[in-house]
Design an enzyme around this catalytic site. Structure first.
Site, PDB file in Angstrom:
ATOM      1  N   ARG A  70       0.840  -1.024   0.082  1.00  0.00           N
ATOM      2  CA  ARG A  70       0.028  -0.020  -0.058  1.00  0.00           C
ATOM      3  C   ARG A  70       0.747   1.276  -0.024  1.00  0.00           C
ATOM      4  O   ARG A  70       0.570   2.381  -0.885  1.00  0.00           O
ATOM      5  CB  ARG A  70      -0.930   0.116   1.344  1.00  0.00           C
ATOM      6  CG  ARG A  70      -2.376  -0.753   1.232  1.00  0.00           C
ATOM      7  CD  ARG A  70      -2.738  -1.169   2.388  1.00  0.00           C
ATOM      8  NE  ARG A  70      -1.627  -2.611   2.896  1.00  0.00           N
ATOM      9  CZ  ARG A  70      -1.858  -3.672   2.664  1.00  0.00           C
ATOM     10  NH1 ARG A  70      -3.159  -4.067   1.918  1.00  0.00           N
ATOM     11  NH2 ARG A  70      -0.712  -4.791   2.651  1.00  0.00           N
ATOM     12  N   THR A  71       1.645   1.389   0.955  1.00  0.00           N
ATOM     13  CA  THR A  71       2.573   2.629   1.042  1.00  0.00           C
ATOM     14  C   THR A  71       3.478   2.968  -0.178  1.00  0.00           C
ATOM     15  O   THR A  71       3.279   3.989  -0.750  1.00  0.00           O
ATOM     16  CB  THR A  71       3.180   2.464   2.512  1.00  0.00           C
ATOM     17  OG1 THR A  71       2.448   2.151   3.366  1.00  0.00           O
ATOM     18  CG2 THR A  71       3.891   3.906   2.727  1.00  0.00           C
ATOM     19  N   LYS A  98      25.793  -4.662  -0.109  1.00  0.00           N
ATOM     20  CA  LYS A  98      27.321  -4.901  -0.113  1.00  0.00           C
ATOM     21  C   LYS A  98      27.895  -4.293   1.032  1.00  0.00           C
ATOM     22  O   LYS A  98      29.125  -3.987   1.149  1.00  0.00           O
ATOM     23  CB  LYS A  98      27.838  -4.251  -1.283  1.00  0.00           C
ATOM     24  CG  LYS A  98      27.357  -4.777  -2.812  1.00  0.00           C
ATOM     25  CD  LYS A  98      28.126  -3.788  -3.640  1.00  0.00           C
ATOM     26  CE  LYS A  98      27.606  -4.009  -5.221  1.00  0.00           C
ATOM     27  NZ  LYS A  98      27.770  -3.025  -6.069  1.00  0.00           N
ATOM     28  N   ARG A 120      11.301   3.761   4.278  1.00  0.00           N
ATOM     29  CA  ARG A 120      10.817   2.927   5.165  1.00  0.00           C
ATOM     30  C   ARG A 120      11.883   2.153   5.662  1.00  0.00           C
ATOM     31  O   ARG A 120      12.682   1.649   4.594  1.00  0.00           O
ATOM     32  CB  ARG A 120       9.545   1.956   4.378  1.00  0.00           C
ATOM     33  CG  ARG A 120       9.281   0.590   5.176  1.00  0.00           C
ATOM     34  CD  ARG A 120       7.985   0.065   4.957  1.00  0.00           C
ATOM     35  NE  ARG A 120       6.801   0.745   5.016  1.00  0.00           N
ATOM     36  CZ  ARG A 120       5.748   0.273   5.097  1.00  0.00           C
ATOM     37  NH1 ARG A 120       5.455  -1.151   4.731  1.00  0.00           N
ATOM     38  NH2 ARG A 120       4.535   0.723   5.303  1.00  0.00           N
ATOM     39  N   HIS A 148       4.189   5.885  11.669  1.00  0.00           N
ATOM     40  CA  HIS A 148       4.054   5.603  10.460  1.00  0.00           C
ATOM     41  C   HIS A 148       2.994   6.702  10.173  1.00  0.00           C
ATOM     42  O   HIS A 148       1.708   6.461  10.072  1.00  0.00           O
ATOM     43  CB  HIS A 148       3.394   4.228  10.097  1.00  0.00           C
ATOM     44  CG  HIS A 148       3.052   3.724   8.734  1.00  0.00           C
ATOM     45  ND1 HIS A 148       3.094   4.703   7.789  1.00  0.00           N
ATOM     46  CD2 HIS A 148       2.584   2.617   8.166  1.00  0.00           C
ATOM     47  CE1 HIS A 148       2.886   4.007   6.412  1.00  0.00           C
ATOM     48  NE2 HIS A 148       2.549   2.793   6.951  1.00  0.00           N
TER      49      HIS A 148
HETATM   50  N1   CP Z   1      -0.589  -0.327   5.939  1.00  0.00           N
HETATM   51  C1   CP Z   1       0.660  -0.285   5.283  1.00  0.00           C
HETATM   52  O1   CP Z   1       1.743   0.237   5.754  1.00  0.00           O
HETATM   53  O2   CP Z   1       0.844  -1.224   4.409  1.00  0.00           O
HETATM   54  P1   CP Z   1       1.765  -1.687   3.657  1.00  0.00           P
HETATM   55  O3   CP Z   1       2.947  -2.375   4.478  1.00  0.00           O
HETATM   56  O4   CP Z   1       1.519  -2.611   2.401  1.00  0.00           O
HETATM   57  O5   CP Z   1       2.634  -0.659   3.068  1.00  0.00           O
END
Ligand code: CP
Length: 326
Positions: A70-71, A98, A120, A148
């Site tokens: 999603r993100t 590496k 992320r 998040h």
């Molecule tokens: N909700 C969320 O962060 O989903 P993903 O891990 O698929 O990005």
């Protein structure tokens, strides 16, 4: 608090931050500003032709050191729909493999003159580390157990769209609170907008001191659900667990799974939410996850795209020389 009761200052004073590392540090009016900015993109994304060129000529790098559907996709689509050149760094094929350090990786991305970097990472604090090293806005797409922020913003937008306001609602968040950056960002975000937050988990999955964030702690899911307006379920984050935190998924579901029967303890129109990915039959049953009118789970994904478009737009206004943002 709703946008109708809100007045934020114009221009950059409405959102004076260089990037978005967390909800912590955002004033309620800054959060509401981002939600209001996102509304236009909800409508825009429903049009047959979805193309805006305000980020034309800008380069956005998505660097995801952890898996995502999603993100990652919504940040990629968000940047492209606004006209930016979007590059996804493929970590598995990168020089991280590496042995390149995170700071050297950040300096490398910085030298490419990106206009925004979306990160992320599995380590809490990694995004701030990168934000301190680069010249462009950095957006946190989830760092370890820390935050998040765009998930919390999209959840707030989903709730506000469905209910009109967040102030005064009771939101029950149940699941693996200990490992959840989603829970942390949501507690900060929704409580700052006037919601009452309940968190529910087995003792082993409840972090010490979470009540200091303003959440009421429950270990009995039935009690936590009583009269709730919103029920937000979280998955067990097995990838962050070392050792046994639950006896078995079956027993976990028995005590902490959202079943149709248990849902009846919440308000009759309570919203059902889950950030995804779901483990159906563990933290949430399929008939609840797919409940027409009540389940907001696909709606959350739709709101996520709008929120990420708003964040990219707002955070690049300065570099684009938009009046009031220079
Ligand atoms: N909700 C969320 O962060 O989903 P993903 O891990 O698929 O990005």
């Amino acid at each position: 608090m709703t946008s109708s009761s809100l007045s934020y200052p114009p221009g950059i004073a409405a959102f004076p931050h260089r990037g978005l590392v967390g909800i912590a540090g955002l004033a309620p009016h800054e959060t509401l500003f981002l939600l209001d900015e996102a509304e236009q993109w909800v409508e825009f994304n429903r049009l047959p032709q979805k193309r805006d060129d305000r980020l034309s000529g800008l380069t956005i790098i998505n660097a995801f050191f952890e898996n995502s559907t999603r993100t990652l996709l919504s940040f990629e689509i968000a940047g492209k729909r606004l006209g930016a050149d979007v590059v996804n760094m493929h970590v598995a094929q990168s020089s991280v493999k590496k042995g390149e350090t995170l700071i050297d990786t950040a300096m490398t991305l910085n030298a490419m003159n990106a206009d925004a970097i979306v990160i992320r990472h599995a380590s809490s604090g990694a995004v701030q580390l990168i934000a301190d090293k680069v010249d462009c806005p950095v957006l946190n797409a989830g760092d370890g157990q820390h935050e998040h922020p765009t998930q919390a913003l999209l959840d707030a937008l989903t709730i506000r769209s469905a209910r009109g306001a967040i102030n005064g609602l009771t939101v029950t968040i149940c699941g693996d609170i200990l490992h959840s950056r989603v829970a942390r960002s949501n507690i900060l975000c929704l409580s700052s907008l006037g919601a009452e937050i309940r968190v529910c988990a087995p003792p082993a999955l409840m972090p010490a001191g979470i009540d200091a964030m303003g959440a009421e702690v429950f270990h009995d899911f039935n009690e936590a659900l009583d009269g709730a307006d919103v029920v937000m379920m979280l998955r067990l984050q097995l990838e962050r667990m070392q050792g046994e935190f639950i006896p078995s998924p079956r027993e976990y579901r028995h005590l902490f799974g959202l079943t149709a029967e248990r849902l009846e303890r919440s308000k009759p129109d309570a919203l059902i939410m889950h950030p995804g990915p779901m483990n159906r039959g563990v933290e949430i049953d399929s008939d609840v996850a797919d409940l027409a009118e009540r389940s907001q789970i696909t709606r959350q994904v739709e709101m996520g795209l709008a929120i990420r478009m708003a964040c990219l737009d707002v955070l690049t206004r300065k570099v684009r020389g938009i009046e009031g943002w220079t």
